[in-house]
Design a protein around this motif. Structure first.
Motif, PDB file in Angstrom:
ATOM      1  N   HIS A 121      77.314  -0.645 108.925  1.00 18.62           N
ATOM      2  CA  HIS A 121      77.271  -0.267 107.382  1.00 18.62           C
ATOM      3  C   HIS A 121      78.092   1.048 107.075  1.00 18.62           C
ATOM      4  O   HIS A 121      78.361   1.032 105.905  1.00 18.62           O
ATOM      5  N   THR A 122      78.557   1.842 107.902  1.00 16.14           N
ATOM      6  CA  THR A 122      79.241   2.963 107.567  1.00 16.14           C
ATOM      7  C   THR A 122      80.645   2.350 106.904  1.00 16.14           C
ATOM      8  O   THR A 122      80.978   3.130 105.779  1.00 16.14           O
ATOM      9  N   ASP A 182      76.100   0.518 116.854  1.00 11.45           N
ATOM     10  CA  ASP A 182      76.725  -0.670 116.389  1.00 11.45           C
ATOM     11  C   ASP A 182      76.410  -1.135 115.043  1.00 11.45           C
ATOM     12  O   ASP A 182      77.109  -1.263 114.108  1.00 11.45           O
ATOM     13  N   GLY A 183      75.218  -0.895 114.577  1.00 12.82           N
ATOM     14  CA  GLY A 183      74.580  -1.177 113.365  1.00 12.82           C
ATOM     15  C   GLY A 183      74.879  -0.298 112.249  1.00 12.82           C
ATOM     16  O   GLY A 183      75.351  -0.440 111.350  1.00 12.82           O
ATOM     17  N   TRP A 213      75.526 -10.287 104.383  1.00 19.12           N
ATOM     18  CA  TRP A 213      75.113 -10.709 105.899  1.00 19.12           C
ATOM     19  C   TRP A 213      76.040 -10.585 107.024  1.00 19.12           C
ATOM     20  O   TRP A 213      77.047 -10.680 107.038  1.00 19.12           O
ATOM     21  N   PRO A 214      75.058 -10.037 108.187  1.00 17.79           N
ATOM     22  CA  PRO A 214      73.927  -9.985 108.459  1.00 17.79           C
ATOM     23  C   PRO A 214      73.416  -8.345 107.985  1.00 17.79           C
ATOM     24  O   PRO A 214      72.170  -8.041 108.494  1.00 17.79           O
ATOM     25  N   ARG A 215      74.368  -7.378 107.545  1.00 14.68           N
ATOM     26  CA  ARG A 215      73.868  -6.012 107.277  1.00 14.68           C
ATOM     27  C   ARG A 215      73.931  -5.316 108.374  1.00 14.68           C
ATOM     28  O   ARG A 215      74.098  -5.647 109.768  1.00 14.68           O
ATOM     29  N   GLY A 216      73.691  -4.024 108.202  1.00 13.73           N
ATOM     30  CA  GLY A 216      74.083  -2.939 109.336  1.00 13.73           C
ATOM     31  C   GLY A 216      72.555  -2.621 110.024  1.00 13.73           C
ATOM     32  O   GLY A 216      72.445  -1.603 110.992  1.00 13.73           O
ATOM     33  N   ARG A 217      71.402  -3.235 109.587  1.00 11.83           N
ATOM     34  CA  ARG A 217      70.122  -2.872 109.980  1.00 11.83           C
ATOM     35  C   ARG A 217      69.892  -3.139 111.405  1.00 11.83           C
ATOM     36  O   ARG A 217      69.274  -2.137 112.227  1.00 11.83           O
TER      37      ARG A 217
END
Length: 840
Positions: free
Chosen positions: A178-179, A173-174, A203-207
């Motif tokens: 990001h991709t 999911d993360g 925010w909240p970024r892909g981390r």
């Protein structure tokens, strides 16, 4: 020379034609021409763009379909429905006999047979637990292709002597979040400027995963489906080596283990693991990276003290967990002080380390087998030498919290037994002794004071379990093999008067929300009472829910069906009563201390300036456990947002710098109208700084006097240890306060990972929880923080703003979705907040 020139060009920023797969794969030719390379399957070269997770899974499916050297298994689904998969790679013969190979592997692990050179080593190549650290999943594609399709003798030997489990994306999911970002903002030509939007996610970024949790902290806590699925898989296979590929700041180089020294005074993992094995594998990694000219460092940072990383949990299971950190291009190419870092270059380092891991594991397979066998044997020996024969615990009046704790123990394969008196016993002399230590042991002495993560994780305290070490003889009793077996739903019949629900159960808030969603009118007792249930005097504490039959808009049969459905779904005991008269044994059910409950209708500020971790914890708690929606309003929209329909607001840690004076005035005005604000962590400091509330922080003492000189090189360590990185401390609760309803013991462990030191309220009735005189339970804290700040501070305070109130949590009651013992404090604030009157 040709390879060196290609590498040098990439380091200088010249993007080589990516159709030239030789940059990655030349060493392992020839390849089976019947099996498509990643480039031919995807339609672009690895590193040209970021690959979506569905395409990664599709490629691995293709390998498994076309080759008898590969099999694909699914071990779970993410919250967003993406598949969690592992590709098993070995020879066709090994895969056809995999179950017997696994059985033999477990026999070696259990010490039933010795290590054998003919027994394949089990290697788990794990990638991309942080979604916006994308190089590793691309490397997973290259590794899978090489290990399946290469006809090179070296690769053929790996297949003969290993079963390799490729987990390409631990956090799909993360990764896809990001991709989408990186590919959407990719320029043509590429933009290397670090200020470009491609390199700066919003925010909240892909981390993190769907609920904004860091999955690399979840191996021990096991809250999410990604981790739970992987743990179930892990304890089926017990791999000898596990990789954990990450990325770090663009200005860095490359990191591989050995790590920084473990911060514990006496680490529970064997010294052989973090010295001998790490150094053995480190020599392999150095040789491989030297051969391609890559710079790297080891041993300076990234301690493995916390047991819940992907690189530390395997160390507690007789395996070798290996952390890799690659300087990130954060997109496709980015400028650094040493030239440009390209996405292909970052992928190459991860790919080289992947293949080197396989090489090192295969060449040391009997050593790894023997080490794993000795690891579990030493655990049992250590237990017998410890002087502690077991840990006895109990969680009374809350069967759902008990079930959750037992579930966690069983997930980690910890043996637990029920005693005749209703308590539970965990013997120490068992295979998972080191996990037992992690769950129950607490520490106050350390050889280091700066941690990459938490310094405390005694899981029993997370669940507010009452436990003690047992040094005498133990009688294990009945083994618990299924946590569901401890939960029962007492029968109750229809009532013509009222139903009562004890608030002590963890799921009581979810049951209350269920009733309110079904338009059932519910009241709550703000004083205790005793009534008769089936002829027996039964006490009910403050917080007890009362559902009056005569006040409903539905008939008695419909109400009973709703009550039964809720009790069954949430496993919360319900009692039927025929009278509200208690003959002086506490309040009657028509008392003024029995208040109608209205839905809290909450919203939470999110986005810039807000901790996505803590916001995600609130969202997850309400979504997954209370089954209650919460509106998430971006801070950029706050000034224009209509707040009239909301009764409760949540502010988690954050700087809230985007809220100007007009927004502050709007917030204060909204609270003043009788509404409730729940604030935690640094949001408390923000409210005080902006004078939304009149409470104060514990003041720092004047430090203007000349300090002793310290060596410059020690600055990082000296400054770092002053932070409260994560410890467990004891508070004293006012059990009569609505925020403490459902608790029966005044002493409660809480988790603190900030430096918010809140003064006790000047109002004598408003300090809900204060740190005790001897608050330390587990974890590192400096003497200054403990004695000058904590012992003079409060953990929970309520304060008045106009006709409304603010409930202040200096600590985080919802930390990482794991603090079952303090979740109810937050939920009490949510559901009972409107009834909290702050006396003047």
């Amino acid at each position: 020379m040709r390879k060196f020139l290609v590498m040098a060009m990439l380091l200088l920023g010249a993007i080589a034609p990516l159709s030239a797969q030789e940059y990655f794969l030349e060493k392992y030719q020839p390849f089976d021409q019947n099996i498509p390379s990643p480039e031919s399957f995807l339609g672009y070269g690895i590193g040209e763009q970021h690959t979506r997770h569905d395409m990664i899974v599709a490629y691995l499916k293709t390998l498994a379909t076309l080759s008898d050297r590969a099999e694909l298994e699914e071990y779970g689904k993410t919250y967003e429905g993406r598949s969690l998969v592992i590709l098993r790679i070995s020879t066709a013969e090994n895969l056809n006999n995999l179950e017997s190979i696994r059985t033999q592997h477990l026999a070696i692990k259990n010490g039933e047979v010795p290590a054998q050179d003919t027994q394949p080593v089990f290697i788990n190549l794990g990638y991309n637990v942080h979604g916006n650290e994308p190089s590793s999943s691309e490397a997973a594609l290259l590794s899978a292709y090489t290990l399946v399709a290469s006809e090179h003798p070296e690769i053929a030997a790996y297949r003969d002597h290993a079963v390799i489990f490729v987990d390409p994306t631990i956090n799909p999911d993360g990764r896809d979040r990001h991709t989408q970002w990186a590919n959407s903002f990719k320029g043509s030509p590429l933009v290397a400027d670090p200020q470009d939007i491609e390199h700066n996610e919003t925010w909240p970024r892909g981390r993190t995963n769907h609920y904004w949790f860091d999955l690399n902290r979840d191996w021990f806590l096991a809250v999410h489906p990604e981790s739970r699925g992987k743990l179930n898989w892990y304890h089926q296979w017990y791999p000898h080596v596990v990789t954990d590929f990450h990325e770090m700041g663009t200005q860095s180089t490359y990191f591989f283990e050995p790590m920084k020294a473990n911060g514990s005074k006496d680490p529970i993992m064997p010294k052989e693991n973090y010295e001998d094995l790490n150094n053995l594998f480190g020599d392999y990694f150095a040789t491989s990276l030297d051969s391609i000219g890559s710079l790297y460092f080891t041993g300076e940072v990234f301690d493995g003290t916390y047991p819940g990383y992907g690189s530390s949990y395997p160390d507690l299971q007789g395996g070798l967990g290996l952390l890799f950190e690659q300087a990130s291009s954060r997109g496709h190419v980015q400028e650094t002080d040493m030239g440009k870092v390209t996405f292909p270059f970052t992928i190459r380092n991860q790919f080289v380390s992947s293949m080197t891991t396989v090489k090192a594991a295969v060449e040391n397979r009997t050593y790894l087998q023997d080490y794993q066998k000795r690891f579990f044997e030493s655990g049992v020996d250590n237990a017998r030498k410890s002087g502690i024969n077991g840990y006895r615990f109990e969680i009374n009046n809350d069967q759902n919290r008990l079930q959750a704790f037992l579930d966690k123990l069983l997930l980690h394969k910890i043996k637990v037994y029920e005693q005749n008196d209703g308590s539970y016993l965990v013997p120490t002399a068992q295979e998972q002794y080191r996990m037992v230590q992690s769950v129950f042991e607490t520490y106050n002495e350390y050889r280091d004071s700066v941690y990459y993560d938490a310094s405390a994780w005694s899981l029993a305290n997370f669940y507010n379990a009452d436990y003690e070490a047992v040094k005498g003889r133990i009688n294990p009793g009945r083994e618990i093999t299924d946590s569901e077996s401890v939960v029962s739903i007492p029968d109750f019949g229809p009532s013509s008067y009222a139903y009562l629900v004890n608030w002590s159960d963890y799921n009581s808030p979810a049951f209350l929300n269920f009733l309110q969603e079904n338009k059932v009118r519910v009241a709550a007792a703000f004083k205790g009472f005793t009534t008769e249930i089936n002829g027996n005097a039964t006490s009910f504490a403050p917080g007890t829910l009362m559902i009056p039959v005569s006040k409903q808009e539905i008939n008695t049969d419909q109400l009973f069906e709703i009550m039964k459905a809720g009790a069954t779904q949430f496993k919360v005991p319900v009692q039927s009563v025929a009278t509200g008269y208690h003959r002086g044994k506490g309040i009657d059910l028509g008392s003024g201390y029995v208040n109608p409950m209205t839905p809290p209708k909450p919203f939470m500020l999110v986005e810039h300036g807000v901790s996505s971790y803590e916001a995600g914890e609130v969202w997850h708690l309400l979504d997954q456990r209370v089954h209650m929606p919460i509106t998430k309003i971006p801070t950029r929209n706050f000034e224009g947002a209509s707040l009239q329909d909301y009764k409760t607001m949540v502010m988690v840690s954050g700087g809230y710098n985007t809220l100007d004076s007009a927004a502050v005035a709007k917030l204060k005005n909204w609270i003043s109208k009788g509404n409730t604000l729940i604030a935690s962590g640094t949001a408390v400091s923000w409210l005080i700084k902006n004078k939304v509330i009149s409470e104060k922080l514990v003041e720092k003492k004047d430090t203007t006097e000349t300090s002793d000189r310290l060596p410059y090189i020690t600055a990082r360590e000296e400054l770092g240890k002053s932070e409260v990185g994560g410890g467990i401390f004891e508070v004293d609760l006012d059990l009569t306060h609505p925020v403490a309803f459902g608790y029966t013991d005044e002493k409660l462990p809480v988790y603190k990972n900030n430096s918010v030191w809140l003064q006790p309220s000047k109002n004598q009735f408003s300090t809900v929880a204060k740190y005790t005189d001897d608050p330390h339970i587990d974890g590192f804290i400096t003497d200054k923080n403990l004695n000058e700040f904590m012992k003079n501070a409060a953990s929970i305070v309520t304060t008045k703003v106009g006709s409304g109130r603010v409930i202040l949590f200096a600590d985080n009651p919802n930390f990482r979705g794991s603090w079952y013992g303090t979740n109810k404090l937050f939920l009490n604030a949510l559901f009972f907040g409107a009834h909290i009157q702050v006396p003047q």
